[in-house]
Design an enzyme around this catalytic site. Structure first.
Site, PDB file in Angstrom:
ATOM      1  N   SER A 112       0.867  -1.181   0.000  1.00  0.00           N
ATOM      2  CA  SER A 112       0.000   0.000   0.000  1.00  0.00           C
ATOM      3  C   SER A 112       0.899   1.223   0.000  1.00  0.00           C
ATOM      4  CB  SER A 112      -0.841  -0.002   1.280  1.00  0.00           C
ATOM      5  OG  SER A 112      -1.447   1.259   1.484  1.00  0.00           O
TER       6      SER A 112
ATOM      7  N   TYR B 223      -1.745  -1.020  10.856  1.00  0.00           N
ATOM      8  CA  TYR B 223      -1.801  -1.469   9.449  1.00  0.00           C
ATOM      9  C   TYR B 223      -0.559  -1.040   8.658  1.00  0.00           C
ATOM     10  CZ  TYR B 223      -3.630  -1.456   4.573  1.00  0.00           C
ATOM     11  OH  TYR B 223      -3.824  -1.622   3.224  1.00  0.00           O
TER      12      TYR B 223
HETATM   13  P1  NAD Z   1     -11.517  -6.097   0.282  1.00  0.00           P
HETATM   14  O1  NAD Z   1     -12.222  -5.977   1.579  1.00  0.00           O
HETATM   15  O2  NAD Z   1     -12.352  -6.241  -0.922  1.00  0.00           O
HETATM   16  O3  NAD Z   1     -10.489  -7.295   0.318  1.00  0.00           O
HETATM   17  C1  NAD Z   1      -9.820  -7.705   1.469  1.00  0.00           C
HETATM   18  C2  NAD Z   1     -10.052  -9.181   1.608  1.00  0.00           C
HETATM   19  O4  NAD Z   1      -9.227  -9.674   2.660  1.00  0.00           O
HETATM   20  C3  NAD Z   1     -11.469  -9.552   1.984  1.00  0.00           C
HETATM   21  O5  NAD Z   1     -12.285  -9.718   0.868  1.00  0.00           O
HETATM   22  C4  NAD Z   1     -11.263 -10.862   2.737  1.00  0.00           C
HETATM   23  O6  NAD Z   1     -11.585 -11.962   1.909  1.00  0.00           O
HETATM   24  C5  NAD Z   1      -9.779 -10.896   3.039  1.00  0.00           C
HETATM   25  N1  NAD Z   1      -9.536 -11.166   4.456  1.00  0.00           N
HETATM   26  C6  NAD Z   1      -9.523 -10.297   5.482  1.00  0.00           C
HETATM   27  N2  NAD Z   1      -9.296 -10.961   6.636  1.00  0.00           N
HETATM   28  C7  NAD Z   1      -9.157 -12.271   6.305  1.00  0.00           C
HETATM   29  C8  NAD Z   1      -8.910 -13.442   7.049  1.00  0.00           C
HETATM   30  N3  NAD Z   1      -8.738 -13.423   8.380  1.00  0.00           N
HETATM   31  N4  NAD Z   1      -8.858 -14.630   6.379  1.00  0.00           N
HETATM   32  C9  NAD Z   1      -9.060 -14.679   5.044  1.00  0.00           C
HETATM   33  N5  NAD Z   1      -9.283 -13.587   4.290  1.00  0.00           N
HETATM   34  C10 NAD Z   1      -9.327 -12.403   4.922  1.00  0.00           C
HETATM   35  O7  NAD Z   1     -10.587  -4.814   0.177  1.00  0.00           O
HETATM   36  P2  NAD Z   1      -9.366  -4.425  -0.799  1.00  0.00           P
HETATM   37  O8  NAD Z   1      -9.170  -2.985  -0.579  1.00  0.00           O
HETATM   38  O9  NAD Z   1      -9.560  -4.949  -2.150  1.00  0.00           O
HETATM   39  O10 NAD Z   1      -8.131  -5.142  -0.109  1.00  0.00           O
HETATM   40  C11 NAD Z   1      -7.222  -5.939  -0.819  1.00  0.00           C
HETATM   41  C12 NAD Z   1      -5.797  -5.607  -0.437  1.00  0.00           C
HETATM   42  O11 NAD Z   1      -5.492  -4.316  -0.927  1.00  0.00           O
HETATM   43  C13 NAD Z   1      -5.505  -5.580   1.054  1.00  0.00           C
HETATM   44  O12 NAD Z   1      -4.274  -6.225   1.288  1.00  0.00           O
HETATM   45  C14 NAD Z   1      -5.381  -4.112   1.347  1.00  0.00           C
HETATM   46  O13 NAD Z   1      -4.539  -3.868   2.448  1.00  0.00           O
HETATM   47  C15 NAD Z   1      -4.790  -3.615   0.069  1.00  0.00           C
HETATM   48  N6  NAD Z   1      -4.928  -2.180  -0.160  1.00  0.00           N
HETATM   49  C16 NAD Z   1      -6.164  -1.630  -0.285  1.00  0.00           C
HETATM   50  C17 NAD Z   1      -6.259  -0.260  -0.486  1.00  0.00           C
HETATM   51  C18 NAD Z   1      -7.599   0.398  -0.594  1.00  0.00           C
HETATM   52  O14 NAD Z   1      -7.647   1.624  -0.551  1.00  0.00           O
HETATM   53  N7  NAD Z   1      -8.695  -0.322  -0.764  1.00  0.00           N
HETATM   54  C19 NAD Z   1      -5.114   0.515  -0.585  1.00  0.00           C
HETATM   55  C20 NAD Z   1      -3.876  -0.087  -0.478  1.00  0.00           C
HETATM   56  C21 NAD Z   1      -3.796  -1.439  -0.264  1.00  0.00           C
END
Ligand code: NAD
Ligand code: MG
Length: 297
Positions: A189, A202
């Protein structure tokens, strides 16, 4: 739906703030978001870049993971997705989309905080897909908390378990099963290098993911395995509306970027595809950002 391939102004290509308040419990469900995130369901077109690959995507039910899963399938890969059992509604949509692309889909619900599950998940994906060439670790936990005094040891530990420990367990189990040409993609991120004060648990996990990626890439390069990292900026996903951001920040989400809007999950997909594909054969230990103009490094 945006036409991904038409020349256009990217600042206006997808929804811009303001958004509605829409708090959800953890884990958030993409189907309940307003507007619905764009995972490329109607727009992403494959070009045969991942022929007959076998991919495991954690967090593949929603958000960035779903966008990667759809794109992988449309590029020719069979795809297994992992998610939490509470996310079945979102997972079913992703599974249907993989199948609609004419590829095999494998659903592996379960909790990544458990080492035994991580090992079993990798074994199941390998067995049911008939191999494992691509491992995209996308799952993540983010819970904004303004003051350190309010972060419990339990929250701190859970964030590390989902974001860092599960990566270690999953990669450790997967590597012996991956052939030369295999690709591991981690998800950090902008927080890894530009931490927000409310993400004290985080942000350091994302810095750890970055260092893990770079160290592992150098360790396994001689085995023909590449390891790279995608580092998104603010992306419109249920992670954010289920406490990743304080609810008061949701209406303006993404407005801090030079593009003045959040990214959509589909805008991350081409990075995962490139890093998974043999086209990026000389790329390893790298971090690819997609942040609407914020600086990652
Ligand atoms: P999202 O909620 O759609 O995806 C996150 C997923 O993590 C969930 O769907 C879930 O299946 C999984 N998860 C969480 N806890 C879990 C557990 N204990 N066991 C199994 N699965 C688990 O949100 P997203 O934003 O698409 O997140 C995906 C990745 O992107 C993450 O690593 C997040 O840190 C990263 N990210 C997101 C952003 C943002 O702004 N959305 C920015 C930078 C990085
Ligand atoms: Mg989800």
């Amino acid at each position: 739906m945006s036409d991904l391939y038409k020349l256009q102004d990217p600042t206006k290509q997808y929804p811009q703030p303001k958004f509605k308040h829409q708090p959800q419990a953890v884990p958030g469900i993409a189907a309940e978001m307003m507007p619905k995130p764009d995972h490329g369901e109607k727009s992403y077109k494959g070009n045969g870049r991942l022929p007959h690959r076998k991919a495991l995507v954690t967090g593949g039910d929603s958000g960035i993971g779903r966008a990667a899963a759809i794109a992988f399938a449309r590029e020719g890969a069979d795809v297994a997705i992992n998610y939490l059992p509470e996310e079945e509604e979102d997972a079913k949509e992703t599974i249907a989309l993989i199948e609609k692309a004419g590829r095999k889909a494998v659903a592996i619900p379960g909790d990544l905080r458990d080492e035994a599950f991580c090992v079993a998940m990798v074994k199941q994906a390998h067995k049911q897909l008939g191999g494992l060439d691509i491992l995209a670790c996308v799952a993540g936990k983010q819970h904004a908390t303004e003051k350190i005094a309010d972060i419990t040891t339990e929250q701190f530990e859970q964030t590390y378990r989902v974001n860092v420990f599960s990566l270690f367990w999953t990669v450790k189990a997967a590597l012996p099963l991956m052939p030369p040409g295999g690709s591991i993609i981690t998800t950090a991120s902008i927080q890894a290098t530009h931490p927000s004060p409310s993400l004290l648990d985080y942000a350091p996990t994302k810095a750890a993911i970055l260092a893990f990626t770079r160290a592992l890439a150098r360790q396994v390069a001689e085995d023909g395995i590449r390891v790279n990292c995608v580092a998104p900026g603010p992306v419109w996903t249920p992670l954010q509306t289920s406490g990743g951001q304080p609810d008061k920040k949701i209406p303006e989400f993404g407005s801090e970027t030079p593009m003045k809007r959040p990214g959509q999950p589909v805008e991350m997909a081409p990075l995962y595809v490139l890093l998974a594909s043999q086209e990026s054969s000389y790329v390893t230990g790298e971090v690819y950002g997609a942040t609407g103009g914020l600086e990652v490094s």
